[in-house]
Write an enzyme that holds these catalytic residues in place. Sequence first.
Site, short mmCIF file in Angstrom:
data_model
loop_
_atom_site.label_atom_id
_atom_site.label_comp_id
_atom_site.label_asym_id
_atom_site.label_seq_id
_atom_site.Cartn_x
_atom_site.Cartn_y
_atom_site.Cartn_z
N LEU A 110 0.83 -1.22 0.00
CA LEU A 110 0.00 0.00 0.00
C LEU A 110 0.86 1.25 0.00
CD1 LEU A 110 -2.75 -0.85 2.65
CD2 LEU A 110 -3.08 -0.57 0.19
N GLY A 111 1.95 1.19 0.71
CA GLY A 111 2.81 2.38 0.77
C GLY A 111 4.04 2.07 1.59
N GLY A 167 6.96 4.06 3.88
CA GLY A 167 7.39 5.31 4.50
C GLY A 167 8.84 5.19 4.92
N ALA A 214 6.57 -0.23 6.03
CA ALA A 214 5.78 -0.41 4.81
C ALA A 214 4.41 -0.91 5.23
CB ALA A 214 6.46 -1.44 3.91
N ASP A 240 1.33 13.65 13.67
CA ASP A 240 1.66 13.54 12.24
C ASP A 240 0.40 13.69 11.39
OD1 ASP A 240 3.41 13.33 10.14
OD2 ASP A 240 3.47 11.15 10.15
#
Length: 473
Positions: free
Chosen positions: A53-54, A56, A60, A188
Site C-alpha cells: 500500500l505504501g 514510508g 511499509a 503527524d
Amino acid sequence: MEVYCTRPHCPRPQNNFPDLDDHATLRTVQQKYCTTCGMPLILVGRYLPTRLLGRGGFGAAFLARDRYTPGMRQCVVKQFQPAGNLSPTQLQLAQDLFEREAVVLEEIGHLHEQIPDLFAYFPVIVPSFQAVQQDQFFYLVQEYIDGQDLEQELAQKGKYSEQEVLEILREILKLLKFVHEKGIIHRDIKPSNIMRHRNGKLYLLDFGAVKQVTNAPIGASGASTGIYSMGFAPPEQMSGGQVFPSTDLYALAVTTLMLLTGETQITQLFDGYSNQWKWQSHVTVSTHLAHILDKMLLSAANQRYQSAQEVLEAIEAPQKPVPSTKINRRQPAVTPQPQQIQTQPQVQKPSPPTAPAQQFSIVEILGGAAFSGFEGGLIAIALFSLLKSAPITVVASALILGILILAQTRRTIEKWDLLIIPAITFAIIYFLPVLHAGLSIQQIVILSGAAGLVTIAVTALFRLIYKLLSLIL
Ligand SMILES: Nc1ncnc2c1ncn2[C@@H]1O[C@H](COP(=O)(O)OP(=O)(O)O)[C@@H](O)[C@H]1O
Ligand SMILES: [Mg+2]
C-alpha cells in the site's frame, strides 16, 4: 492468489500461488515461501500480504487477508523497516514508536469508529536472505479502511472547495477532540494520514508517527519525539520541545492549506523571512475561515486555539464582521520554551472573526476585466444611441463603469452576477432597437466582445508588470 513478500529489498516480492485460490487449501496450507528470497509469507500462520500500500521512512504497509476469518477479511499489515543508518539509540526509539502505534490503536481503536482497530502485533524471526544469521521483523495488523487517503484524493480530484474543507475540518476536529481527551497527541496529521472510506467517513491513520528519528530525548510524557513531517510540524515540535493539542491543530491547518491550494510542496507557502504562512494569494476563502486558519497557524503554541473544541466553536460561531484584523500576523521567529508552556498552558477563547484583506484569484481578476470591458461596451453603445454625444457618452460610461468596478472590488457583484448583468443589458439592447446606435446585433456583439478582450489584455499586462516590479523591488 498473489502473495506479497514482506522482506525489505526482496528483488521479486510478487508470488503467485494458483493453489491458494481454493479457499479450503488457503485455510489449511502450512506455510508458503517467497520463490525469490525464501521468506515465509503466511505471517504467524494467519495473515497473507497481497499488495504493497505504501512505504514510508520506517515501515511499509501491505494489504493482507486474514485466513482465519470466515470471509477472509481484508486487513492492513504494517512492517517496521528502519533504515540501516540508525544508531542503536535511534533504532530503539524508532521501534518504541512502532510499538506505540499498536498500543494506541489497542487503547482507542475499538472506542472510535473512525480509528482503525488493532488486530495483532507480533515479531517474526526468519533466516536472513543469503546469510547465516537471523532477522527479526515487527508487524502490526489493523483494520483495513477501504478508500483513498486525502493525498491520493487530492491528486485525483484537484483542489478542494471551502465547503469541502469545512466538512473535513469538522469531522477531523471531532476525531482529534476524542484523541486529545484520551491524552494522545497524534503528531503527524497530514493528508496521507487521513483516509476517506468509500462510504464517505474519514479515518485517522498512522498513530506511530515513525517518520524521522533524531537524537531528541523521549520519555517525559508529551515531549516531542523529534518525529514530524516537514512543513506540517509547528516550531515546538521541530525543536524537540513539548507538544500539545495545538500542535495537531497547526498540522491540521497546514493540511487544510494543502487541500485548498492543491500545493503539494506545502513549504513553498511558508515565508521564512517573515516567519508566517503566505497562503491567501493562492486561494480565496471567506474571512471567517481565513481567520480561523491563521490562528491555528500561529508560531507560538499558546496563541493558537488550545483545543479542537475551540476551533469547532469558532467554525460554528455566527460571523460578525469586525473592521480591523486583531491577529498578530507578524509573529516573531521565537521557539516557545518547553518548560514555560508545559507549566502554563494558556487557554485562549477564540477571538471574534476579523477581516483580513481578501485576495482575488487571477481567474477572478481576468473574469472581472472581461465583464467590465463587455458591459462597458454595451453601456457605451446604449448611451450613445440616447445621448448622441460622444464626450457625454464617454464620461457617463466611465462613471457607470467605475461604479461597477468598485462593486466588484467590494464583492457586491461577483461570480454569476458577472454573467447575469451583461446578459440582462444585452437583452434590453436586443429588444429595444432605439438603443442600437445604428449598429446591427452582430456589430454590437463584436464591438462589446472586443472591448472585453482589450480589458483582459490590459489587465493581464498590468498584472504582469506589477508582479515583475514586486519581484524586483
Ligand atoms: N488501515 C488502513 N487502511 C487502508 N489503508 C491504509 C491503512 N493504513 C495505511 N494505509 C495506507 O498506507 C499508507 C501508509 O500507511 P501509514 O500508516 O500512514 O504509514 P507510514 O506513513 O508510516 O508509512 C497510508 O497513507 C494509506 O494510504
Ligand atoms: Mg503515513
